[in-house]
Design a protein around this motif. Structure first.
Motif, PDB file in Angstrom:
ATOM      1  N   PHE A 225       0.831  -1.212   0.000  1.00  0.00           N
ATOM      2  CA  PHE A 225       0.000   0.000   0.000  1.00  0.00           C
ATOM      3  C   PHE A 225       0.865   1.262   0.000  1.00  0.00           C
ATOM      4  CE2 PHE A 225      -2.972  -2.901   2.564  1.00  0.00           C
ATOM      5  CZ  PHE A 225      -3.517  -3.427   1.401  1.00  0.00           C
ATOM      6  N   ALA A 226       1.882   1.266   0.858  1.00  0.00           N
ATOM      7  CA  ALA A 226       2.729   2.462   0.972  1.00  0.00           C
ATOM      8  C   ALA A 226       3.488   2.703  -0.329  1.00  0.00           C
ATOM      9  CB  ALA A 226       3.705   2.303   2.131  1.00  0.00           C
ATOM     10  N   PHE A 227       3.972   1.625  -0.922  1.00  0.00           N
ATOM     11  CA  PHE A 227       4.710   1.749  -2.172  1.00  0.00           C
ATOM     12  C   PHE A 227       3.793   2.309  -3.268  1.00  0.00           C
ATOM     13  CE2 PHE A 227       6.474  -0.225  -6.114  1.00  0.00           C
ATOM     14  CZ  PHE A 227       7.671   0.462  -6.123  1.00  0.00           C
ATOM     15  N   THR A 228       2.581   1.783  -3.321  1.00  0.00           N
ATOM     16  CA  THR A 228       1.612   2.281  -4.299  1.00  0.00           C
ATOM     17  C   THR A 228       1.398   3.786  -4.127  1.00  0.00           C
ATOM     18  OG1 THR A 228       0.467   0.166  -4.273  1.00  0.00           O
ATOM     19  CG2 THR A 228      -0.750   2.041  -5.143  1.00  0.00           C
ATOM     20  N   ALA A 229       1.158   4.193  -2.877  1.00  0.00           N
ATOM     21  CA  ALA A 229       0.903   5.615  -2.611  1.00  0.00           C
ATOM     22  C   ALA A 229       2.112   6.462  -2.975  1.00  0.00           C
ATOM     23  CB  ALA A 229       0.543   5.814  -1.144  1.00  0.00           C
TER      24      ALA A 229
END
Ligand SMILES: Nc1ncnc2c1ncn2[C@@H]1O[C@H](COP(=O)(O)OP(=O)(O)OP(=O)(O)O)[C@@H](O)[C@H]1O
Ligand SMILES: [Mg+2]
Lengths: 292, 273
Positions: A225-229
């Motif tokens: 999720f963090a990487f996507t954001a």
């Protein structure tokens, strides 16, 4: 409609935490042009430290503070012991080395604290507020999370925009050689980027632990999720990381609410692919397309 | 042939510097000296190696052999970030400003070497109590005022005309109060009026400061320099006063067949390497 509002409310605090995690990834990327896949491994490790401190002293707050300090230290250690030596040889090696750090930290945590999930109860009430005759999925703990994230982001923005160090960090990230010529100690600034990222990740870890459980691998999913954001935000935009971190949290909450939470990673990947297809330089980046 | 000139007090000098990149000899035993309090020119056709001399002096390029001396001492293992503290300041060919920082922030950055408070103290000190921050801000504004760009303080480089950007870059080099200024084509891409003012400005810095000027605009070089070194294909081919250099057959030969550089506008790139 009320479902929709419930899901969104329920996603706010996890969105805020994902924003912090994305922020940590961006801080590292800006300083050394490395995606730190060990970021949440570091956060997991410092959260275990927080748990231990909390068990010893009974203070959640003291656990948080010690975890933040540990986050700084772990960030600096990883930078000096792993990234700098490897990066001197080649950059993609450094990115792979962060996987090594992740695996090492997970193994170490399993050795020290055991591999079974541990409960990390919230320090304050985590059941929803009651208003207008119903219970809303937003608790005092969610409020604490939100307040902590807002405070940290504001503090960071003051450091980055109002202090000499912040100026030097921004310059070092953009053009290390010109920064050096201006008298900036660039290597220190890069290490400081890793340190602050470690601190931010540590806060994220302590805040998210009550919402999931704590095990050596329990934060792995948040990396997705963090990487996507971070990528959608442009990888080098702090504002982008925060905005899309919260956005990702809300999308995940909606997906989990309307279908099943196991679909959330898939949706994150779809978002990532769409972004890379249509706006590969990221939404907030001022750079041209990047070659990742 | 090596050219030697007796110099009494070179503040900064290179001694037999040789540099090669991938087997190509870029500098061949280059020895130049910059007398204290002078404006010294370093000229030569495109690709002669002028920027490379700057890169060696500022620690970006390690010479294969030879040494750099500053104030009589050999500069060994110079850390680039120490230079401004030692009194050496450099501008880059092109502009080299940070596009996402305002003019004031860019100029303030030039004083980084003089920031004394540590990282933690600085990061924790609140801006309104931070006297050092204010001191650096004042210095930056004074430098911008000297260059006539104080009114641009809050703008980003991209919002300013090119000659104004060049002035901001000069202000950044000045803010550390350097003894030596290494200027790489400060007149590149600016008009005649700006150039005359630049000439006056450079002359106003000496003899308190010392200037090494790399420049293609010959009228500026001839007007402001006390001493000129001429580089061609990595070798010093002449040195002397503007008169001497102007009439030197080797210099004329080196520039023969070269286009007129004065209309070159390849200045939009920052050349470090
Ligand atoms: N890092 C590098 N690797 C390989 N060759 C280089 C490098 N830096 C410079 N050169 C070469 O060295 C030569 C001298 O370059 P330099 O930039 O010093 O010339 P210059 O005199 O400053 O030219 P100009 O007037 O065009 O700025 C050129 O042929 C250039 O291509
Ligand atoms: Mg050059």
């Amino acid at each position: 409609m009320i479902d929709f509002i419930d899901y969104l409310l329920g996603g706010i605090s996890s969105g805020a935490i994902i924003a912090l995690m994305a922020l940590a990834l961006v801080l590292v990327w800006r300083s050394t042009r490395v995606v730190n896949f060990a970021q949440l491994g570091q956060a997991m490790f410092t959260t275990y430290i927080a748990l231990t401190v909390r068990e010893l002293t009974g203070s959640w707050f003291l656990g948080l503070i010690i975890a933040m300090a540990a986050g700084l230290v772990v960030g600096v250690i990883v930078h000096f012991l792993v990234i700098r030596p490897v990066k001197r040889l080649d950059t993609s090696g450094a990115i792979i080395a962060t996987f090594g750090v992740l695996i090492a930290l997970e193994a170490l945590a399993a050795m020290v604290w055991g591999g079974d999930p541990e409960a990390f109860p919230p320090p304050i009430n985590n059941s929803g507020y009651e208003a207008f005759g119903r219970i809303w999925p937003f608790s005092p703990y969610d409020l604490l999370v939100l307040a902590s994230v807002v405070f940290l982001v504001l503090a960071l923005s003051v450091v980055f925009t109002r202090t000499n160090v912040g100026l030097a960090m921004r310059a070092s990230a953009f053009n290390p050689e010109v920064a050096r010529l201006s008298g900036v100690r660039v290597n220190r600034m890069l290490a400081l980027g890793w340190a602050i990222a470690g601190l931010v990740g540590a806060v994220a870890g302590v805040l998210v632990a009550p919402l999931s459980t704590l095990s050596p691998t329990s934060f792995d999913i948040f990396l997705v999720f963090a990487f996507t954001a971070a990528v959608i935000g442009g990888l080098d935009s702090l504002v982008g990381a925060v905005a899309f971190g919260i956005g990702t949290g809300l999308v995940i909450a909606l997906v989990s609410g309307y279908s099943d939470s196991s679909n959330a990673p898939l949706v994150a990947l779809v978002l990532l692919v769409l972004n890379l297809l249509f706006k590969p330089e990221g939404v907030f980046s001022h750079h041209k397309a990047r070659a990742v | 042939m090596r050219y030697h000139l007796p110099l009494t007090h070179p503040l900064l000098q290179t001694v037999d510097i040789s540099v090669s990149f991938g087997g190509l000899q870029i500098l061949d035993e280059v020895s130049i000296g910059i007398p204290e309090g002078s404006v010294t020119g370093l000229i030569g056709p495109n690709g002669a190696g002028k920027t490379t001399v700057f890169n060696v002096m500022t620690g970006f390029v390690k010479p294969d052999s030879g040494k750099v001396k500053y104030e009589g001492n050999r500069l060994r293992h110079v850390k680039t970030h120490h230079l401004t503290k030692m009194g050496i300041s450099r501008t880059l060919q092109g502009v080299g400003l940070f596009p996402s920082l305002t003019a004031r922030e860019n100029v303030m950055l030039g004083a980084s070497g003089h920031v004394r408070s540590g990282i933690v103290a600085d990061a924790l000190a609140m801006p309104w109590t931070d006297a050092e921050q204010r001191h650096i801000r004042d210095k930056a504004e004074a430098a911008m005022a000297e260059l006539g760009v104080l009114s641009e303080a809050d703008r980003l480089p991209g919002e300013m005309p090119y000659p104004v950007q060049k002035r901001v870059a000069l202000a950044r080099a000045l803010v550390s109060d350097p003894k030596v200024l290494l200027l790489d084509e400060p007149a590149g891409g600016i008009g005649a009026a700006d150039m005359r003012e630049l000439g006056r400005l450079i002359r106003s810095w000496v003899p308190e400061r010392t200037v090494l000027l790399v420049e293609h605009h010959m009228e500026l070089v001839m007007e402001v320099c006390d001493l000129i070194w001429v580089l061609d294909a990595g070798k010093v081919i002449a040195a002397g006063s503007p008169e001497e250099v102007r009439n030197d057959p080797a210099v004329l030969a080196a520039y023969l067949g070269e286009d007129d550089h004065e209309d070159d506008h390849e200045d939009d790139h920052e050349t470090v390497h």
